[in-house]
Write a protein that holds these residues in place. Structure first.
Motif, mmCIF file in Angstrom:
data_model
loop_
_atom_site.group_PDB
_atom_site.id
_atom_site.type_symbol
_atom_site.label_atom_id
_atom_site.label_comp_id
_atom_site.label_asym_id
_atom_site.label_seq_id
_atom_site.Cartn_x
_atom_site.Cartn_y
_atom_site.Cartn_z
ATOM 1 N N VAL A 74 -8.364 -47.317 -21.568
ATOM 2 C CA VAL A 74 -7.792 -46.578 -22.455
ATOM 3 C C VAL A 74 -7.189 -45.186 -21.848
ATOM 4 N N LEU B 113 -3.592 -45.198 -21.048
ATOM 5 C CA LEU B 113 -2.345 -45.061 -21.930
ATOM 6 C C LEU B 113 -1.524 -43.810 -21.754
ATOM 7 N N ASP C 257 -2.611 -41.472 -23.499
ATOM 8 C CA ASP C 257 -2.689 -40.345 -24.807
ATOM 9 C C ASP C 257 -4.041 -39.559 -24.915
ATOM 10 N N THR D 250 -6.234 -40.908 -27.640
ATOM 11 C CA THR D 250 -6.826 -42.296 -27.719
ATOM 12 C C THR D 250 -7.888 -42.219 -26.718
ATOM 13 N N SER E 225 4.568 -45.364 -37.951
ATOM 14 C CA SER E 225 3.839 -46.283 -36.766
ATOM 15 C C SER E 225 4.743 -46.741 -35.729
ATOM 16 N N SER E 226 4.324 -47.340 -34.723
ATOM 17 C CA SER E 226 5.028 -47.748 -33.515
ATOM 18 C C SER E 226 5.750 -48.856 -33.830
ATOM 19 N N VAL F 86 -7.321 -43.894 -35.605
ATOM 20 C CA VAL F 86 -8.355 -44.566 -36.424
ATOM 21 C C VAL F 86 -9.616 -44.807 -35.257
ATOM 22 N N VAL G 126 -13.653 -47.449 -30.226
ATOM 23 C CA VAL G 126 -12.234 -46.863 -29.694
ATOM 24 C C VAL G 126 -11.642 -45.996 -30.809
ATOM 25 N N VAL H 283 -8.103 -44.649 -31.502
ATOM 26 C CA VAL H 283 -6.567 -45.394 -31.295
ATOM 27 C C VAL H 283 -5.593 -44.469 -32.096
ATOM 28 N N THR H 284 -4.809 -44.002 -31.354
ATOM 29 C CA THR H 284 -3.570 -43.298 -32.206
ATOM 30 C C THR H 284 -2.866 -44.500 -32.674
ATOM 31 N N ILE H 285 -2.472 -44.467 -34.159
ATOM 32 C CA ILE H 285 -1.966 -45.653 -34.918
ATOM 33 C C ILE H 285 -0.534 -44.907 -35.551
ATOM 34 N N ARG I 183 2.394 -41.483 -35.925
ATOM 35 C CA ARG I 183 2.638 -40.030 -35.854
ATOM 36 C C ARG I 183 3.195 -39.435 -37.217
ATOM 37 N N ALA J 25 -12.095 -53.774 -27.371
ATOM 38 C CA ALA J 25 -10.944 -52.472 -27.244
ATOM 39 C C ALA J 25 -9.546 -52.711 -26.946
ATOM 40 N N ILE K 264 -6.322 -51.943 -29.165
ATOM 41 C CA ILE K 264 -5.017 -51.106 -28.650
ATOM 42 C C ILE K 264 -3.914 -52.067 -28.895
ATOM 43 N N LEU L 286 -3.119 -51.780 -32.422
ATOM 44 C CA LEU L 286 -3.054 -50.512 -33.424
ATOM 45 C C LEU L 286 -2.309 -49.374 -32.642
ATOM 46 N N PHE L 287 -2.363 -49.359 -31.217
ATOM 47 C CA PHE L 287 -1.749 -48.211 -30.577
ATOM 48 C C PHE L 287 -0.209 -47.868 -30.895
ATOM 49 N N TYR L 288 0.228 -46.634 -31.057
ATOM 50 C CA TYR L 288 1.360 -46.054 -31.466
ATOM 51 C C TYR L 288 1.872 -45.804 -30.211
ATOM 52 N N SER L 289 3.033 -46.529 -29.685
ATOM 53 C CA SER L 289 3.632 -46.296 -28.413
ATOM 54 C C SER L 289 5.284 -46.721 -28.433
ATOM 55 N N GLN L 290 5.794 -45.871 -27.787
ATOM 56 C CA GLN L 290 7.431 -45.812 -27.668
ATOM 57 C C GLN L 290 7.678 -47.060 -26.911
#
Lengths: 400, 413
Positions: free
Chosen positions: A85, A88, A90, A93, A275-276, A336, A346, A348-350, A352, B59, B63, B66-70
């Motif tokens: 984790v 990543l 972040d 997260t 969201s991403s 979340v 976990v 997790v940044t979902i 912005r 996990a 990720i 859900l994970f926000y990433s560019q």
């Protein structure tokens, strides 16, 4: 009917029933109660290939590592999850062990079995009492702010992280905990009964000149109800203005700040989330709040983060009130927390988030309309120049 | 087959119930995916860990979903993160993970040689610059000068990049050429520099007085034993009658280089003992040296920075009473690390054993107590002078240690 045909019929019937039940069971298993195992299994095969160095490393540790204790496979697994984790990059997260996850959710729901103190680490590796929570078990003992906790139930907490110390002190409501404390230079044992601690989330008061003051410390599960009660009471005095103090408020639940914001803001956009995947959603406030027109000042500082910044950002962008204080923290992302099968979790940044005027909050924070610093000298002298400025603003800009 | 009607119906009911139960349960388990999991286990996961490791994959999936990433997620980086995290959980202060390029540098460091241009680089607040050049290096012949600011390497902007990543760009296979653009006095200059084998010396030597030879080992690499032999031969040729070995600030390196150095100082015996978790003890022998050097009187300078492989050498000298240690108590690093290369070229380093001196004394956390305690360099030198003069029966006016280049914070490329 010959008995042969009858048996054939029965066999056919059994087959049909069997098939039907199998399909029903399959559907139930697949779509209603899918096991986390099966989902975990579906990790793309390419990734499993890329993951093989991990098991190589794992086996090398099993064979070669020099240690006096047996290997702690559980810790290794959680360590792996934590490291995965962390890769990543972040800071929001995170992987949480079951204990950490429990503590995290206890914090947000606002009640836990504790002794009713807030603590801070000391330089020599212990923890020190900062504040006693009114009505908590600690308040009924000799414990005072400044007392140092040395051990919990006979276990020295020296060198433990603050979270580890907290985990030892907290426990099931009604059970006892014995603290070894240094109180006024003397060491003594105190036995306390853990109780549900109501964290004071809000604080309301009427200031001079008929100005209402409302402090919100955290947007936890109880905050919306408390704010409603506080506002109802404050508005009875028909104040000329309201100061909403979000200083040091680290945030909390999104749906709670939505409810709180609804009390202060008329119909309109509260926050834009992206969201991403590029999906965009807007959360709105409706026209039914208790305090939608009263002159409003929001106090903020570097400790105002996340949910606090959603509220302050909307107030600023929509011209609902002015922000006074210092640059906010700038945590513009939404997490979340999802529990995993063994109760670890976990976060997790979902998404912005962006203010109604589409300003990104992340990393920058909000600049108050009127910047006022709060220095260490102010703290020592018991002054609050930010609050004073808010009062002055309301005095100048509202009619009694 | 003549059963009463009641019996027939009972039998039918029983069969129906069984079929329903078995089919339903099988459908449910297969639908849930548990049978396939039981049959196949988790990918590459040791069966004993499969259950425990489920939260990890959960996990991972959360990720992914859900994970926000560019950027798209990088499974390799996540895998490396997992390995690092697992190593952290061991609380082994010497454990570490290296990505394939990091591991390559690590290997070159232990080998003491690599393909490069022979320039020492350093970094300050303005970026990376040439701190000095190895005499006779390809960087020198190409015209690179001390003070040149490195702008690009192989057309990649260097900017404020850290030294290891710049190092990896400059080093490479031999023979090949690397293109450098540097800034000198406001002008941009461009160079194509051939990569040759660059050797980073780990041993330095000179005569410290008319009769005392001085050898300093900076760290232990694959070349150290060979360089040490060269040093002893040259000092013998210069008619040294006593020797001062300097292990101050030597933090170790390749432990397997220590016995080769000891072979030139001590005759036979064991260099050190290694004890593994299982309690199994291995005695690492001092190899037999082809040419036995003259047993010159020896003194060894140590300090709190003397660690690991340097302590192995110092401890054997002490146990075999080959000469006194002079200085302050050594660091006390008595744990041995293994460096393991993984199939994809990355590596892990973990503690694999603790080591004991030839006489069985532990080192970890204890260090070595010198026979002659000296609080500063001046005191240490005067004790060394006195001891060596006595032992060798010679007159030593004073010991002059050469000013040796300081490589702190600089990298040879």
């Amino acid at each position: 009917m010959s008995s042969c045909r009858r048996y054939a019929l029965i066999a056919l019937l059994l087959c049909l029933v069997g098939t039907a039940v199998f399909v029903a069971g399959f559907g139930l298993g697949r779509y209603v109660f899918p096991s986390s195992d099966s989902r975990a299994w579906q990790v793309a095969s390419e990734q499993r290939q890329q993951f093989s160095p991990f098991w190589e490393a794992w086996r090398i540790i099993e064979d070669e590592y020099y240690t006096e204790q047996p290997l702690d496979y559980q810790a290794m697994t959680y360590g792996a999850a934590r490291g995965m984790v962390a890769s990543l990059g972040d800071p929001h997260t995170a992987f949480l062990t079951p204990e950490e996850a429990d503590m995290f959710s206890q914090d947000l729901s606002g009640t836990f079995g504790g002794i009713g103190v807030t603590i801070t680490p000391t330089d020599d590796g212990f923890v020190q009492v900062v504040k006693l929570i009114p009505g908590g078990p600690a308040e009924k003992t000799v414990l005072q702010p400044g007392d140092v906790v040395l051990a919990v139930d006979g276990t020295s907490i020296r060198g433990m992280s603050q979270n580890e110390a907290i985990a030892l002190i907290r426990g099931e409501v009604g059970t006892q905990v014995t603290l070894r404390v240094r109180h006024e230079g003397q060491e003594m044992d105190l036995t306390l009964t853990r109780a549900i601690i109501a964290i004071p989330v809000t604080e309301r008061k009427m200031l001079d000149n008929n100005i209402a003051y409302l402090y919100v410390g955290e947007f936890n599960a109880r905050a919306a109800d408390l704010v409603k009660t506080d506002l109802t009471d404050l508005l009875k005095h028909e104040p000329r203005g309201l100061i909403l103090d979000l200083r040091g408020d680290p945030g909390g639940y999104l749906h709670i700040v939505e409810q709180v914001a609804d009390e202060f803001l008329p119909e309109g956009v509260l926050v834009i989330e992206r969201s991403s995947t590029g999906a965009e959603s807007r959360r709105n406030t409706t026209a039914s709040g208790l305090a939608e027109s009263i002159p409003l000042v929001v106090l903020v500082d570097g400790g105002s983060a996340s949910a606090s910044e959603i509220l302050a950002g909307a107030v600023q962008d929509r011209g609902r009130g002015v922000l006074i204080g210092e640059q906010t923290y700038g945590k513009g992302s939404v997490q979340v927390t999802e529990r995993l099968s063994d109760r670890s979790a976990v976060a997790v940044t979902i998404r912005r988030w962006f203010t109604p005027a589409d300003r990104a909050i992340d990393g920058k924070g909000l600049t108050p309309d009127i910047v006022v610093e709060y220095t260490e000298e102010d703290a020592k002298a018991g002054r609050d120049p930010q609050l004073d400025r808010a009062i002055k603003y309301l005095m100048e800009n509202t009619a009694q | 087959m003549r059963l009463s009607s009641l019996h027939q119906w009972l039998l039918f009911g029983l069969v129906l119930a069984t079929v329903t139960a078995v089919a339903g349960l099988a459908g449910f388990l297969i639908g849930r995916g548990q049978l396939s999991l039981m049959a196949r286990g988790l990918p590459g996961t040791p069966p004993a860990q499969a259950q425990r490791f489920l939260p990890f994959w959960e996990a991972w999936l959360k990720i992914e979903r859900l994970f926000y990433s560019q950027q798209p997620l990088d499974p390799t980086a996540m895998t490396y993160g997992a390995i690092s995290g697992m190593l952290d959980s061991l609380h082994d202060p010497y454990a570490g993970f290296s990505t394939p390029p990091e591991h390559q540098m690590e290997n070159e460091g232990f080998a003491g040689e690599f393909g490069g241009i022979g320039a020492w680089l350093a970094r300050d607040e303005r970026g990376t610059y040439v701190a000095s050049l190895q005499p006779g290096s390809s960087a020198e012949s190409a015209g690179l000068e001390t003070g040149d600011r490195v702008l690009t390497v192989a057309d990649k902007e260097i900017g404020m990049a850290d030294l290891p990543s710049t190092t990896l760009l400059i080093r490479g296979p031999v023979p090949s050429t690397v293109h450098l653009v540097v800034e000198r006095g406001g002008a941009e200059l461009s160079f194509d520099i051939p990569r040759l084998v660059v050797e980073r010396a780990s041993v330095q030597w000179s005569m410290a007085s008319a009769a005392v030879g001085y050898v300093r080992i900076l760290d232990f690499t694959g070349r150290t034993a060979h360089e040490f032999a060269t040093a002893l031969a040259e000092l013998a040729a210069a008619d040294a009658r006593a020797m001062l070995l300097d292990l101050r600030g030597n933090g170790g390196g390749l432990a397997s280089a220590a016995p080769g150095v000891l072979a030139q100082l001590v005759t036979g015996g064991i260099a050190y003992r290694e004890v593994r978790s299982s309690g199994e003890e291995t005695r690492v022998a001092i190899p037999f040296a082809a040419t036995q050097p003259a047993p010159l009187p020896l003194a060894v300078l140590v300090d709190a920075g003397t660690a690991s492989a340097a302590e192995i050498v110092a401890a054997a000298i002490q146990d075999y009473e080959r000469g006194p240690l002079i200085g302050t108590r050594t660091h006390g690093k008595g744990l041995v690390q293994g460096l393991f290369t993984l199939k994809d070229g990355s590596s892990i380093r973990i503690t694999t054993a603790r080591w004991l001196t030839p006489h069985g004394h532990p080192i970890e956390g204890v260090g070595l107590q010198p026979e002659l305690i000296a609080q500063n360099d001046q005191e240490a030198l005067s004790l060394a002078k006195e001891y060596l003069a006595n032992q060798a029966g010679i007159v030593v006016e004073s010991l002059r240690l050469p000013l040796l280049g300081d490589s702190d914070g600089k990298v040879l490329v």
